[in-house]
Design a protein around this motif. Structure first.
Motif, PDB file in Angstrom:
ATOM      1  N   GLY A 216       3.477   1.049   4.458  1.00 42.14           N
ATOM      2  CA  GLY A 216       2.788   1.412   5.683  1.00 42.14           C
ATOM      3  C   GLY A 216       3.774   1.900   6.731  1.00 42.14           C
TER       4      GLY A 216
ATOM      5  N   ALA B  52      10.067  -0.089   7.354  1.00 43.20           N
ATOM      6  CA  ALA B  52       8.762  -0.334   6.749  1.00 43.20           C
ATOM      7  C   ALA B  52       8.975  -1.169   5.502  1.00 43.20           C
ATOM      8  CB  ALA B  52       8.063   0.973   6.398  1.00 43.20           C
ATOM      9  N   GLN B  53       7.999  -2.003   5.201  1.00 43.52           N
ATOM     10  CA  GLN B  53       8.088  -2.844   4.004  1.00 43.52           C
ATOM     11  C   GLN B  53       6.846  -2.677   3.147  1.00 43.52           C
ATOM     12  OE1 GLN B  53       8.599  -6.996   4.865  1.00 43.52           O
ATOM     13  NE2 GLN B  53      10.601  -6.710   5.841  1.00 43.52           N
ATOM     14  N   ALA B  54       7.058  -2.876   1.854  1.00 42.47           N
ATOM     15  CA  ALA B  54       5.934  -3.037   0.937  1.00 42.47           C
ATOM     16  C   ALA B  54       6.298  -4.197   0.015  1.00 42.47           C
ATOM     17  CB  ALA B  54       5.688  -1.774   0.137  1.00 42.47           C
ATOM     18  N   ARG B  55       5.352  -5.066  -0.200  1.00 43.62           N
ATOM     19  CA  ARG B  55       5.546  -6.167  -1.154  1.00 43.62           C
ATOM     20  C   ARG B  55       5.056  -5.669  -2.502  1.00 43.62           C
ATOM     21  NH1 ARG B  55       7.349 -10.740   2.254  1.00 43.62           N
ATOM     22  NH2 ARG B  55       7.622  -9.566   4.163  1.00 43.62           N
TER      23      ARG B  55
ATOM     24  N   ASP C 252      -0.709   3.654  11.467  1.00 40.39           N
ATOM     25  CA  ASP C 252       0.668   3.334  11.055  1.00 40.39           C
ATOM     26  C   ASP C 252       0.893   1.823  10.974  1.00 40.39           C
ATOM     27  OD1 ASP C 252       0.751   2.754  13.753  1.00 40.39           O
ATOM     28  OD2 ASP C 252       2.488   4.007  14.210  1.00 40.39           O
ATOM     29  N   PHE C 253      -0.175   1.116  10.705  1.00 40.49           N
ATOM     30  CA  PHE C 253      -0.108  -0.338  10.530  1.00 40.49           C
ATOM     31  C   PHE C 253       0.377  -0.690   9.123  1.00 40.49           C
ATOM     32  CE2 PHE C 253      -4.502   1.263   9.998  1.00 40.49           C
ATOM     33  CZ  PHE C 253      -4.662   1.038   8.645  1.00 40.49           C
ATOM     34  N   PHE C 254       0.512  -1.992   8.885  1.00 45.45           N
ATOM     35  CA  PHE C 254       0.896  -2.502   7.564  1.00 45.45           C
ATOM     36  C   PHE C 254      -0.217  -3.411   7.048  1.00 45.45           C
ATOM     37  CE2 PHE C 254       4.701  -1.505   9.883  1.00 45.45           C
ATOM     38  CZ  PHE C 254       5.488  -0.842   8.953  1.00 45.45           C
ATOM     39  N   LEU C 255      -0.432  -3.343   5.757  1.00 46.38           N
ATOM     40  CA  LEU C 255      -1.504  -4.133   5.145  1.00 46.38           C
ATOM     41  C   LEU C 255      -1.114  -4.442   3.708  1.00 46.38           C
ATOM     42  CD1 LEU C 255      -4.444  -5.236   5.172  1.00 46.38           C
ATOM     43  CD2 LEU C 255      -5.218  -2.914   4.650  1.00 46.38           C
ATOM     44  N   GLU C 256      -1.141  -5.727   3.391  1.00 43.75           N
ATOM     45  CA  GLU C 256      -0.839  -6.152   2.017  1.00 43.75           C
ATOM     46  C   GLU C 256      -2.017  -6.943   1.462  1.00 43.75           C
ATOM     47  OE1 GLU C 256       1.767  -5.349   0.262  1.00 43.75           O
ATOM     48  OE2 GLU C 256       3.178  -4.645   1.776  1.00 43.75           O
TER      49      GLU C 256
END
Lengths: 100, 272
Positions: free
Chosen positions: B98, B167-170, A41-45
């Protein structure tokens, strides 16, 4: 060792303190990592970075020093990539848990 | 590095290029939508803001049916109990951002999306941008008597438990920032459709996912609509907000993306 239904045979989970959950599923071919699948449930861009991380671990020998694996993961990410809630170090922790 | 570079680095972090008030924010409210339409609209509206074809916007979500929404990087198998989901008629979808799985039933959550130009948060850390984009919500909850705060990385919390998560998305030049807050919750059903492992809760100070969330209903005693109207009024007062609609071409794009992407088995099992 391959699971009987071809699901990955090794599984590890690691909740980064103050961060997010990192999960790894993989198989072993001899002493080499294969079918590596990182999730969580991490974030990755950008999101395609997940494939970069998985690929970076494919075929890596299990006795490779942690520092080398960390360097390999960081090198695999595109320069503009950002990890939020986890890190290459966290991926190695969960990898070691899966292999333990 | 030149001397002027080192001088620059001694200065405080510059403010982002733009402020909330530099834009005419639009409020998008729709009838209840299917889970897949919510997934696709988020992508389309963020991309329209990135392309400069849409004003920065806020969208309020209403649901036609119960859903589990898993994060972009989550394993479908690890997160969802397919038997429990089917038994309760819960649709399972994957979103573009995510973060963690959420379980929603119509009327049980307050969910919104902020489609912001990247300039609004440029130069901020991810961490700071989460808190910044929800500052108005924290303020709104505060004037309802709920002392809430941002619990890093991405939770909205109070003394008695977690209220919600962001939650964010670019996407190109835009930031999609979406939040789900629990208004009411069927915790027994939740634990039958979501698989919440012990490891995930290991640093949360609780061993039970059921005990982790304390919904807005029990905290405020207010009707859901009242909370939503108050939130919108707070945003309107702070930043300006005009009522607007999702445009015909945006609906069409979203339907197309459901067919080609978000509604496909490949996308749902992107991480099996």
């Amino acid at each position: 060792m391959q699971g009987p239904d071809r699901t990955p045979a090794r599984h590890g989970e690691y909740k980064v303190p103050g961060g997010k959950l990192v999960v790894i599923d993989l198989n072993l071919q001899g002493n080499l990592l294969s079918d590596v699948r990182i999730s969580g449930d991490f974030f990755l861009e950008p999101p395609e970075g997940l494939d970069d991380l998985n690929r970076a671990l494919e075929g890596v020998a299990i006795d490779t020093p942690d520092a080398q694996i960390i360097a390999r993961l960081n090198a695999a990410l595109r320069p503009e990539s950002e990890m939020f809630g986890f890190s290459a170090e966290a991926v190695v922790v969960v990898l070691r848990r899966a292999l333990a | 590095m030149t001397p002027s570079d080192s001088t620059l680095s001694d200065k405080p972090t510059p403010l982002p290029p733009t402020q909330w008030r530099d834009y005419q924010w639009e409020l998008l409210r729709t009838p209840a939508l299917d889970p897949l339409m919510h997934m696709a609209l988020d992508a389309v509206l963020a991309d329209e803001v990135a392309a400069g074809r849409r004003a920065p916007s806020i969208r309020l979500w209403e649901w036609t049916r119960a859903a589990v929404v898993i994060g972009r990087f989550q394993s479908l198998k690890n997160e969802v109990d397919p038997v429990g989901a089917q038994r309760h008629g819960v649709e399972v979808v994957r979103r573009v951002s995510g973060g963690g799985a959420m379980f929603v039933e119509p009327g049980n959550t307050i969910t919104y999306s902020v489609y912001a130009p990247g300039d609004l948060v440029r130069g901020m850390s991810f961490q700071d941008s989460y808190a910044f984009l929800d500052r108005w919500v924290i303020d709104a909850l505060g004037t309802l008597g709920i002392k809430a705060w941002y619990q890093p990385l991405n939770d909205i919390a109070t003394d008695t438990g977690k209220i919600g998560g962001a939650a964010q998305a670019r996407r190109g030049g835009a930031v999609l920032h979406h939040v789900t807050m629990a208004y009411d919750i069927d915790a027994d059903k939740m634990v039958e459709v979501l698989r919440i492992g012990k490891e995930k809760l290991s640093d949360k100070g609780t061993t039970s996912a059921k005990k982790r969330v304390d919904p807005l209903r029990s905290q405020t005693g207010l009707a859901r609509d009242v909370i939503i109207e108050h939130m919108m009024q707070t945003f309107r007062t702070q930043n300006g907000l005009v009522d607007a609609n999702v445009q015909a071409h945006e609906w069409a794009l979203a339907r197309q993306q459901i067919e080609q992407k978000y509604g496909t088995a490949q996308w749902l099992a992107l991480v099996p």
